[in-house]
Design a protein around this motif. Structure first.
Motif, PDB file in Angstrom:
ATOM      1  N   ASP A 178       4.679  -5.307  -1.020  1.00 18.91           N
ATOM      2  CA  ASP A 178       5.782  -5.903  -0.257  1.00 18.91           C
ATOM      3  C   ASP A 178       5.251  -6.669   0.956  1.00 18.91           C
ATOM      4  O   ASP A 178       5.782  -7.738   1.301  1.00 18.91           O
ATOM      5  N   TYR A 179       4.202  -6.139   1.594  1.00 18.91           N
ATOM      6  CA  TYR A 179       3.618  -6.836   2.744  1.00 18.91           C
ATOM      7  C   TYR A 179       3.059  -8.194   2.316  1.00 18.91           C
ATOM      8  O   TYR A 179       3.289  -9.210   2.983  1.00 18.91           O
ATOM      9  N   ILE A 180       2.317  -8.214   1.229  1.00 19.98           N
ATOM     10  CA  ILE A 180       1.725  -9.466   0.745  1.00 19.98           C
ATOM     11  C   ILE A 180       2.813 -10.485   0.418  1.00 19.98           C
ATOM     12  O   ILE A 180       2.652 -11.685   0.654  1.00 19.98           O
ATOM     13  N   LYS A 181       3.939  -9.985  -0.108  1.00 18.89           N
ATOM     14  CA  LYS A 181       5.055 -10.867  -0.459  1.00 18.89           C
ATOM     15  C   LYS A 181       5.903 -11.235   0.752  1.00 18.89           C
ATOM     16  O   LYS A 181       6.912 -11.917   0.619  1.00 18.89           O
ATOM     17  N   LYS A 182       5.506 -10.756   1.941  1.00 18.58           N
ATOM     18  CA  LYS A 182       6.209 -11.005   3.194  1.00 18.58           C
ATOM     19  C   LYS A 182       7.588 -10.344   3.239  1.00 18.58           C
ATOM     20  O   LYS A 182       8.468 -10.767   3.987  1.00 18.58           O
ATOM     21  N   ASN A 183       7.762  -9.301   2.412  1.00 18.17           N
ATOM     22  CA  ASN A 183       8.968  -8.479   2.504  1.00 18.17           C
ATOM     23  C   ASN A 183       8.699  -7.390   3.547  1.00 18.17           C
ATOM     24  O   ASN A 183       8.527  -6.214   3.232  1.00 18.17           O
ATOM     25  N   TYR A 184       8.641  -7.818   4.797  1.00 15.92           N
ATOM     26  CA  TYR A 184       8.125  -6.959   5.852  1.00 15.92           C
ATOM     27  C   TYR A 184       8.936  -5.688   6.083  1.00 15.92           C
ATOM     28  O   TYR A 184       8.370  -4.628   6.327  1.00 15.92           O
ATOM     29  N   GLN A 185      10.267  -5.785   6.014  1.00 18.38           N
ATOM     30  CA  GLN A 185      11.076  -4.591   6.263  1.00 18.38           C
ATOM     31  C   GLN A 185      10.861  -3.547   5.164  1.00 18.38           C
ATOM     32  O   GLN A 185      10.748  -2.351   5.444  1.00 18.38           O
ATOM     33  N   LEU A 186      10.792  -4.011   3.908  1.00 14.34           N
ATOM     34  CA  LEU A 186      10.529  -3.092   2.801  1.00 14.34           C
ATOM     35  C   LEU A 186       9.146  -2.465   2.948  1.00 14.34           C
ATOM     36  O   LEU A 186       8.956  -1.267   2.686  1.00 14.34           O
ATOM     37  N   ALA A 187       8.195  -3.287   3.373  1.00 17.48           N
ATOM     38  CA  ALA A 187       6.830  -2.782   3.563  1.00 17.48           C
ATOM     39  C   ALA A 187       6.798  -1.721   4.657  1.00 17.48           C
ATOM     40  O   ALA A 187       6.149  -0.676   4.503  1.00 17.48           O
TER      41      ALA A 187
ATOM     42  N   SER B 162       6.383   8.712  -7.308  1.00 11.67           N
ATOM     43  CA  SER B 162       6.324   8.937  -5.870  1.00 11.67           C
ATOM     44  C   SER B 162       4.961   9.467  -5.431  1.00 11.67           C
ATOM     45  O   SER B 162       4.852  10.123  -4.410  1.00 11.67           O
ATOM     46  N   SER B 163       3.929   9.201  -6.202  1.00 12.95           N
ATOM     47  CA  SER B 163       2.588   9.631  -5.837  1.00 12.95           C
ATOM     48  C   SER B 163       2.114   8.835  -4.626  1.00 12.95           C
ATOM     49  O   SER B 163       2.635   7.745  -4.347  1.00 12.95           O
ATOM     50  N   PRO B 164       1.132   9.356  -3.884  1.00 14.54           N
ATOM     51  CA  PRO B 164       0.630   8.632  -2.701  1.00 14.54           C
ATOM     52  C   PRO B 164       0.200   7.206  -3.020  1.00 14.54           C
ATOM     53  O   PRO B 164       0.572   6.270  -2.300  1.00 14.54           O
ATOM     54  N   ASP B 165      -0.580   7.036  -4.077  1.00 10.24           N
ATOM     55  CA  ASP B 165      -1.052   5.698  -4.443  1.00 10.24           C
ATOM     56  C   ASP B 165       0.104   4.764  -4.747  1.00 10.24           C
ATOM     57  O   ASP B 165       0.109   3.593  -4.344  1.00 10.24           O
ATOM     58  N   SER B 166       1.091   5.284  -5.476  1.00  7.49           N
ATOM     59  CA  SER B 166       2.241   4.460  -5.850  1.00  7.49           C
ATOM     60  C   SER B 166       3.005   3.980  -4.624  1.00  7.49           C
ATOM     61  O   SER B 166       3.354   2.804  -4.506  1.00  7.49           O
ATOM     62  N   ILE B 167       3.261   4.896  -3.682  1.00 10.16           N
ATOM     63  CA  ILE B 167       3.989   4.532  -2.465  1.00 10.16           C
ATOM     64  C   ILE B 167       3.204   3.513  -1.650  1.00 10.16           C
ATOM     65  O   ILE B 167       3.750   2.511  -1.188  1.00 10.16           O
ATOM     66  N   TYR B 168       1.910   3.776  -1.478  1.00 11.82           N
ATOM     67  CA  TYR B 168       1.082   2.900  -0.644  1.00 11.82           C
ATOM     68  C   TYR B 168       1.006   1.489  -1.215  1.00 11.82           C
ATOM     69  O   TYR B 168       1.239   0.505  -0.501  1.00 11.82           O
ATOM     70  N   TYR B 169       0.686   1.368  -2.490  1.00 13.59           N
ATOM     71  CA  TYR B 169       0.472   0.036  -3.048  1.00 13.59           C
ATOM     72  C   TYR B 169       1.771  -0.724  -3.296  1.00 13.59           C
ATOM     73  O   TYR B 169       1.777  -1.948  -3.335  1.00 13.59           O
TER      74      TYR B 169
ATOM     75  N   ILE C   2       1.942  -1.394   9.143  1.00 19.59           N
ATOM     76  CA  ILE C   2       3.250  -1.392   9.802  1.00 19.59           C
ATOM     77  C   ILE C   2       3.185  -2.267  11.049  1.00 19.59           C
ATOM     78  O   ILE C   2       4.073  -3.091  11.311  1.00 19.59           O
ATOM     79  N   GLY C   3       2.111  -2.094  11.819  1.00 18.91           N
ATOM     80  CA  GLY C   3       1.920  -2.923  13.009  1.00 18.91           C
ATOM     81  C   GLY C   3       1.827  -4.395  12.666  1.00 18.91           C
ATOM     82  O   GLY C   3       2.402  -5.251  13.354  1.00 18.91           O
TER      83      GLY C   3
END
Length: 258
Positions: free
Chosen positions: A146-155, A134-141, A179-180
Motif C-alpha cells: 500500500d505504501y508503494i502504491k501511495k495508499n498512505y492511510q491504508l499503509a 493474518s500472519s506477520p509477513d502477510s500484514i507487513y507486506y 508509518i513515519g
C-alpha cells in the motif's frame, strides 16, 4: 538419480548452516532416507522457487547498479536514491524470509495426512485460512505494498496493526519507519516527527535509527524548527558518520548555511 542425490546433499548442508542448533548429521540422513519420496517432490518445488528467487535477485542487483550509475550531485536525487535503496532492502528481506520458509519445509516435511486429519470441519478450515492471511509477513507486506502504491492511510493502518501485534518482531522498527514516511509523504510533518521519535526511543539499536534521525531532522526543518532540526542532523552525523544518511545530513546543513 545422481542429480537428485546432489540436491539432497546441497539442501542438507544448506539446512545445517541455517539451523540455530546443530543436529546430528547421521540422524538427519536417516530421516531423509525414510522420507525420500516426499523429499523428492519438495525438492522439485523448492528448485522452482529458488530459480524464481535468483531471477529476483538478479533484477535487484541490476536496479542497484542502475541507481548507483545514475546518482546525481543534487540533494533531492540523493534522497530519492536512498529511498529507492530502502525499497530494495525490503525486497531482499522478503527473499530472505522466503528462503527461510523453504528451509523449514525441507527440515520439517510433514508425514502423509491420516484419514482422521483430513476430516476438517468448515470452521477449522476457515480458521486456518484466516491465520495464514493474518500472519506477520502477510500484514507487513500488504502494508508495504500500500505504501508503494501511495495508499498512505491504508499503509499506516497496516503497519500500525503489525506494530501492535508484533512489537518484538524484527520488522517492528521498519513498520514504524514506514508509518513515519507515510505521514511525511502526506506532509503531516508533526505526526511524522512523533513516529520517528517513537522509533528512535523504542528501537535505539535498530538499523532504521539513522533513517529515522534523518527524516526527523527534515520534518523539524519543514515545520520551522530549524535549530532542533539541525541538532538532530548533527546527532545523526556524530553517531553514524560513515552512513549515507550522515552524508545527506551534512549536505542539508551546508545548504541551510549558504
Amino acid at each position: 538419480m545422481k542429480r537428485f542425490n546432489c540436491w539432497i546433499v546441497f539442501f542438507l548442508v544448506f539446512s545445517l548452516w541455517l539451523l540455530p542448533v546443530k543436529k546430528d548429521t547421521k540422524l538427519l540422513l536417516v530421516e531423509l532416507q525414510k522420507i525420500s519420496n516426499l523429499l523428492e517432490k519438495e525438492l522439485s518445488a523448492v528448485s522452482t522457487e529458488l530459480s524464481a528467487l535468483r531471477k529476483k535477485i538478479d533484477i535487484i542487483d541490476a536496479k542497484i547498479t542502475a541507481i548507483t550509475k545514475s546518482q546525481a550531485d543534487t540533494e533531492q536525487t540523493k534522497e530519492t536514491t536512498l529511498l529507492s535503496l530502502q525499497f530494495l532492502k525490503e525486497e531482499l528481506n522478503e527473499i530472505k524470509n522466503q528462503i527461510g520458509k523453504m528451509n523449514d519445509k525441507l527440515i520439517t516435511i510433514p508425514s502423509a495426512p491420516s484419514k482422521d486429519s483430513q476430516k476438517i470441519s468448515g470452521d477449522d478450515s476457515e480458521s486456518n485460512q484466516n491465520s495464514v492471511q493474518s500472519s506477520p509477513d502477510s500484514i507487513y507486506y500488504t502494508a508495504y505494498s500500500d505504501y508503494i502504491k501511495k495508499n498512505y492511510q491504508l499503509a499506516i493502518e497496516g503497519f500500525r496493526q503489525f506494530v501492535n501485534l508484533y512489537p518484538d518482531n524484527v520488522l517492528a522498527d521498519n513498520s514504524l519507519y514506514w508509518i513515519g514516511e507515510c505521514y511525511y509523504a502526506k506532509k503531516d510533518f508533526n505526526e511524522a516527527i512523533k513516529v520517528f521519535s517513537d522509533l528512535i526511543d523504542k528501537y535505539s539499536n535498530g538499523d532504521k535509527v539513522p533513517d529515522a534521525l534523518l527524516k526527523k531532522g527534515y520534518a523539524l526543518l519543514e515545520v520551522g524548527k530549524s535549530e532542533n532540526g539541525i541538532s538532530v542532523l548533527k546527532e545523526l552525523i556524530s553517531k553514524y558518520p560513515l552512513s549515507e544518511e550522515a552524508y545527506l545530513a551534512k549536505q542539508k546543513i551546508k545548504d541551510l548555511s549558504e
